[in-house]
Design a protein around this motif. Structure first.
Motif, mmCIF file in Angstrom:
data_model
loop_
_atom_site.group_PDB
_atom_site.id
_atom_site.type_symbol
_atom_site.label_atom_id
_atom_site.label_comp_id
_atom_site.label_asym_id
_atom_site.label_seq_id
_atom_site.Cartn_x
_atom_site.Cartn_y
_atom_site.Cartn_z
ATOM 1 N N MET A 1 25.254 93.442 -7.908
ATOM 2 C CA MET A 1 24.838 93.223 -9.293
ATOM 3 C C MET A 1 23.502 92.468 -9.348
ATOM 4 N N ILE A 2 23.329 91.477 -8.448
ATOM 5 C CA ILE A 2 22.077 90.726 -8.416
ATOM 6 C C ILE A 2 20.917 91.654 -8.081
ATOM 7 N N THR A 3 21.162 92.558 -7.129
ATOM 8 C CA THR A 3 20.123 93.519 -6.755
ATOM 9 C C THR A 3 19.742 94.399 -7.937
ATOM 10 N N GLN A 4 20.748 94.830 -8.714
ATOM 11 C CA GLN A 4 20.488 95.681 -9.877
ATOM 12 C C GLN A 4 19.685 94.929 -10.933
ATOM 13 N N ILE A 5 20.001 93.658 -11.141
ATOM 14 C CA ILE A 5 19.259 92.836 -12.106
ATOM 15 C C ILE A 5 17.803 92.694 -11.665
ATOM 16 N N LEU A 6 17.604 92.400 -10.372
ATOM 17 C CA LEU A 6 16.250 92.229 -9.860
ATOM 18 C C LEU A 6 15.463 93.537 -9.949
ATOM 19 N N GLU A 7 16.118 94.653 -9.629
ATOM 20 C CA GLU A 7 15.438 95.949 -9.696
ATOM 21 C C GLU A 7 15.048 96.305 -11.121
ATOM 22 N N THR A 8 15.769 95.756 -12.094
ATOM 23 C CA THR A 8 15.463 96.005 -13.500
ATOM 24 C C THR A 8 14.325 95.116 -13.984
ATOM 25 N N LEU A 9 14.389 93.818 -13.649
ATOM 26 C CA LEU A 9 13.457 92.845 -14.215
ATOM 27 C C LEU A 9 12.139 92.741 -13.462
ATOM 28 N N LEU A 10 12.172 92.858 -12.141
ATOM 29 C CA LEU A 10 10.952 92.633 -11.362
ATOM 30 C C LEU A 10 9.823 93.602 -11.708
ATOM 31 N N PRO A 11 10.092 94.921 -11.895
ATOM 32 C CA PRO A 11 8.982 95.806 -12.281
ATOM 33 C C PRO A 11 8.343 95.415 -13.603
ATOM 34 N N VAL A 12 9.152 94.936 -14.554
ATOM 35 C CA VAL A 12 8.621 94.537 -15.855
ATOM 36 C C VAL A 12 7.621 93.397 -15.692
ATOM 37 N N PHE A 13 8.025 92.362 -14.977
ATOM 38 C CA PHE A 13 7.156 91.197 -14.838
ATOM 39 C C PHE A 13 6.037 91.447 -13.821
ATOM 40 N N LEU A 14 6.254 92.359 -12.886
ATOM 41 C CA LEU A 14 5.192 92.703 -11.940
ATOM 42 C C LEU A 14 4.055 93.432 -12.652
ATOM 43 N N ILE A 15 4.404 94.380 -13.527
ATOM 44 C CA ILE A 15 3.363 95.112 -14.265
ATOM 45 C C ILE A 15 2.636 94.170 -15.227
ATOM 46 N N ALA A 16 3.398 93.327 -15.927
ATOM 47 C CA ALA A 16 2.758 92.338 -16.808
ATOM 48 C C ALA A 16 1.899 91.382 -15.994
ATOM 49 N N GLY A 17 2.374 91.012 -14.804
ATOM 50 C CA GLY A 17 1.594 90.132 -13.939
ATOM 51 C C GLY A 17 0.305 90.788 -13.469
ATOM 52 N N LEU B 1 12.741 97.714 -20.058
ATOM 53 C CA LEU B 1 13.935 97.121 -19.465
ATOM 54 C C LEU B 1 15.121 98.072 -19.511
ATOM 55 N N VAL B 2 15.351 98.673 -20.666
ATOM 56 C CA VAL B 2 16.500 99.562 -20.837
ATOM 57 C C VAL B 2 16.373 100.809 -19.971
ATOM 58 N N VAL B 3 15.164 101.383 -19.928
ATOM 59 C CA VAL B 3 14.962 102.586 -19.109
ATOM 60 C C VAL B 3 15.166 102.269 -17.625
ATOM 61 N N LEU B 4 14.649 101.130 -17.178
ATOM 62 C CA LEU B 4 14.816 100.748 -15.780
ATOM 63 C C LEU B 4 16.282 100.445 -15.453
ATOM 64 N N ALA B 5 16.985 99.835 -16.402
ATOM 65 C CA ALA B 5 18.373 99.434 -16.152
ATOM 66 C C ALA B 5 19.351 100.595 -16.262
ATOM 67 N N PHE B 6 19.178 101.440 -17.273
ATOM 68 C CA PHE B 6 20.196 102.453 -17.577
ATOM 69 C C PHE B 6 19.711 103.892 -17.449
ATOM 70 N N GLY B 7 18.410 104.083 -17.190
ATOM 71 C CA GLY B 7 17.891 105.433 -17.025
ATOM 72 C C GLY B 7 17.403 106.053 -18.322
ATOM 73 N N VAL C 1 4.669 102.970 -22.232
ATOM 74 C CA VAL C 1 5.586 101.972 -21.678
ATOM 75 C C VAL C 1 4.892 101.058 -20.668
ATOM 76 N N PRO C 2 4.311 101.589 -19.575
ATOM 77 C CA PRO C 2 3.606 100.669 -18.662
ATOM 78 C C PRO C 2 2.385 100.024 -19.295
ATOM 79 N N LEU C 3 1.735 100.734 -20.208
ATOM 80 C CA LEU C 3 0.550 100.164 -20.849
ATOM 81 C C LEU C 3 0.924 98.969 -21.729
ATOM 82 N N MET C 4 2.084 99.033 -22.401
ATOM 83 C CA MET C 4 2.557 97.901 -23.198
ATOM 84 C C MET C 4 2.776 96.678 -22.324
ATOM 85 N N LEU C 5 3.367 96.889 -21.154
ATOM 86 C CA LEU C 5 3.623 95.775 -20.251
ATOM 87 C C LEU C 5 2.323 95.200 -19.689
ATOM 88 N N PHE C 6 1.394 96.063 -19.320
ATOM 89 C CA PHE C 6 0.118 95.618 -18.770
ATOM 90 C C PHE C 6 -0.651 94.779 -19.789
#
Length: 295
Positions: A1-17, A108-114, A187-192
């Protein structure tokens, strides 16, 4: 479950970063990019999802109602908090009502649930946007005409998408595919651009921001809980509603406050600290969601 959470959140903050890092070394004016995204790519995303006749929009009626209650109810629920801390209602309440369903919620939703979850979160995004550009603008500028609010590209795209879906009008595949491809840019442009925008915000009003970082997700979750008990929503819609309820204030609140000169520094702190606070809130939300079997 921790891996799934990280796989969902890390791309969001990585792109924003990446957006923040790029802008730090090469200061960037993103106003033109934001205008193109808001006026073209996001409306095409909304239209392509809604116009897809494989998506039975009638099944999302209860979800849209629940989203409306969370948005509007948050403002009502937090009015006593606003008065207790002697804050300006026009400054504090809109960011608590209108959350980051675009920049953060959709990715977040697309990364988490497809991709199967995209219609549900887009419906909630449309609910939030329509209420923001109607009731939200009325709170800040009551004199703004209804026509000025209706001609906003996202609103027009939503109306067109609903019309095509419900009437069964045939659209060529090449047209829908083009709309989808352009919409997916948003989607990625919003995060960037979210990352770029974060560098422009000061923390002079950090106490107000800290209050909002707690109050915004807390009010949404409190209002969402009854729907999990009373509404028999499909699991995917339940998961999207849970995420939607816990999202931080939208970056758009800062842009609107700047436009109407409504204490933009305070609103900026609400947005920035609220989004930083989501680093703590969203892992908990996804932990509960995945543990409940919504994945």
């Amino acid at each position: 479950m921790i891996t799934q959470i990280l796989e969902t959140l890390l791309p969001v903050f990585l792109i924003a970063g990446c957006g923040a890092g790029y802008s730090f070394f090469r200061p960037t004016d993103i106003r033109t990019i934001n205008v193109i995204n808001v006026d073209l790519f996001v409306p095409l995303l909304v239209f392509s999802v809604l116009a897809d006749q494989k998506v039975p929009l009638q099944e999302y009626t209860h979800l849209a109602i629940a989203g409306s209650v969370i948005v509007l109810g948050s403002g009502i629920l937090l009015l006593p908090v606003c008065r207790a801390f002697k804050l300006n209602v026009k400054t504090f309440i809109p960011p608590m009502m209108f959350n980051n369903s675009g920049n953060m919620g959709i990715p977040l939703v697309v990364l988490a649930f497809g991709d199967s979850a995209l219609p549900a979160i887009v419906v909630l995004f449309i609910v939030e946007m329509v209420l923001h550009f109607s009731i939200g603008i009325h709170i800040l500028a009551p004199s703004t005409s209804i026509w000025q609010r209706l001609k906003i590209p996202v609103v027009l795209a939503a109306i067109a998408g609903f019309f095509v879906n419900l009437t069964g009008i045939y659209l060529p595949n090449w047209f829908l595919e083009s709309s989808t491809m352009l919409g997916n840019i948003s989607v990625p442009l919003m995060l960037f651009t979210l990352g770029v925008r974060m560098l422009d915000i000061d923390l002079s009003s950090w106490k107000v921001g800290l209050l909002g970082a707690v109050a915004c997700p807390a009010s949404g979750i409190i209002l969402a809980i009854p729907f999990f008990v009373w509404l028999d929503l499909p699991e995917m819609q339940m998961a999207c509603l849970w995420v939607f309820a816990a999202l931080p204030p939208a970056v758009l609140n800062y842009m609107v406050a700047e436009k109407y000169n409504q204490e933009p520094n305070n609103v900026a702190s609400l947005v920035l600290i609220g989004n930083l606070g989501s680093l703590l809130v969203m892992p908990v939300v996804f932990g509960v969601t995945f543990n409940a079997g919504y994945s």
